[in-house]
Design an enzyme around this catalytic site. Structure first.
Site, PDB file in Angstrom:
ATOM      1  N   LYS A 251      -2.447   4.779   3.648  1.00 42.65           N
ATOM      2  CA  LYS A 251      -1.165   4.725   2.940  1.00 42.65           C
ATOM      3  C   LYS A 251      -1.086   3.596   1.916  1.00 42.65           C
ATOM      4  CE  LYS A 251       1.342   7.048   6.635  1.00 42.65           C
ATOM      5  NZ  LYS A 251       2.479   7.016   7.583  1.00 42.65           N
TER       6      LYS A 251
ATOM      7  N   ASP B  71       8.386   8.361   4.944  1.00 46.01           N
ATOM      8  CA  ASP B  71       8.338   8.039   6.370  1.00 46.01           C
ATOM      9  C   ASP B  71       9.664   7.468   6.867  1.00 46.01           C
ATOM     10  OD1 ASP B  71       5.774   8.879   6.982  1.00 46.01           O
ATOM     11  OD2 ASP B  71       4.852   6.938   6.545  1.00 46.01           O
TER      12      ASP B  71
END
Length: 282
Positions: A67, A103
């Site tokens: 990420k 997220d």
């Protein structure tokens, strides 16, 4: 007419439910897509992403451990990705990648919507300081939590996350080995990969738990078992894995790619049923 190509990148990635989720969303919306899982090591991630784009890839999800690397590879990013310093959603714009992080909003939607929690005024302990932790921290602050304590086995990583949030006094770091000195929390979030591996055991001071504590593991499936087992033994009021967050963040990604946000309840219920069936079969 070729089918639009999408993928999820991670290492490992065979366990990922993202292809199943995105396929269900697409079917419900009458959209045809080609969505697959691509395993890439940290050393190979950039090259794998380039190859995917060259082969017609137009959008991707990114999971552990890529990420933060994905953030660095983007030409443009959303404000929430910038706050996180991590990206889990990629959209091809011309010859470059645009990055977002869904997220955090996925976690908050799952906790407040599906599970009915009010996050306002809660003390929160965030375990971990990698891409997953960075992704959820800004959204938790925006949801009105009182205080965020970040603990990581490498203290420098926790300090860096705290600095990135730019809210001194409200976001602080703590030494992992001195967690018992931090008092108790209404929400404890595991954003580490400590539960992965056979025979893994998760151990934290019981003093972290009070009568209202909810424990959440951002992992799902077998990887979440050790932390949730600790949470039950410690007497937490609620214990949730990351499956709901996974579905909600996937819906946010789908909306960016296709312009419509899919309904999530039926997909979540189907995944829960499938998981229960697999456990029974074992």
């Amino acid at each position: 007419m070729s089918v639009a190509r999408y993928a999820v990148f991670g290492h490992p990635i065979a366990h990922s439910q993202s292809p199943r989720i995105q396929a269900a969303f697409a079917k419900a919306q009458g959209i045809e897509i080609d969505y697959r899982a691509i395993d890439a090591t940290p050393q190979d991630f950039a090259a794998a992403l380039d190859a995917f784009a060259a082969d017609g890839g137009v959008g991707a999800n990114v999971t552990l451990p890529h990420k933060e690397a994905a953030f660095a590879l983007c030409a443009t990013t959303t404000s929430r990705a910038q706050r996180a310093g991590a990206v889990n959603t990629l959209l091809r714009k011309g010859e470059r990648w645009h990055g977002d992080n869904t997220d955090g909003i996925g976690l908050v939607r799952d906790l407040t919507g599906r599970n009915g929690l009010d996050l306002r005024g809660r003390r929160v302990l965030l375990l971990g300081a990698g891409g997953a932790a960075r992704g959820v921290a800004p959204a938790l602050l925006d949801a009105g939590i009182l205080e965020l304590v970040v603990a990581n086995r490498t203290p420098e990583r926790a300090d860096a996350l705290v600095d990135a949030m730019s809210e001194p006094g409200r976001v602080i770091s703590a030494y992992w080995d001195a967690l018992r000195e931090q008092g108790d929390f209404e929400l404890i979030i595991n954003a580490t990969s400590a539960g992965r591996g056979d025979g893994a055991v998760f151990s934290l001071p019981l003093s972290l738990v009070n009568s209202l504590t909810t424990a959440v593991d951002l992992n799902y499936g077998e990887a979440a078992i050790p932390f949730l087992a600790w949470a039950r033994a410690a007497g937490c009021r609620n214990e949730f894995d990351g499956l709901g967050m996974l579905v909600e963040q996937a819906a946010e990604s789908f909306q960016q790619w296709h312009g419509v946000r899919p309904e999530t309840d039926a997909v979540y219920a189907a995944l829960r049923e499938r998981a229960a069936t697999l456990v029974t079969a074992d």
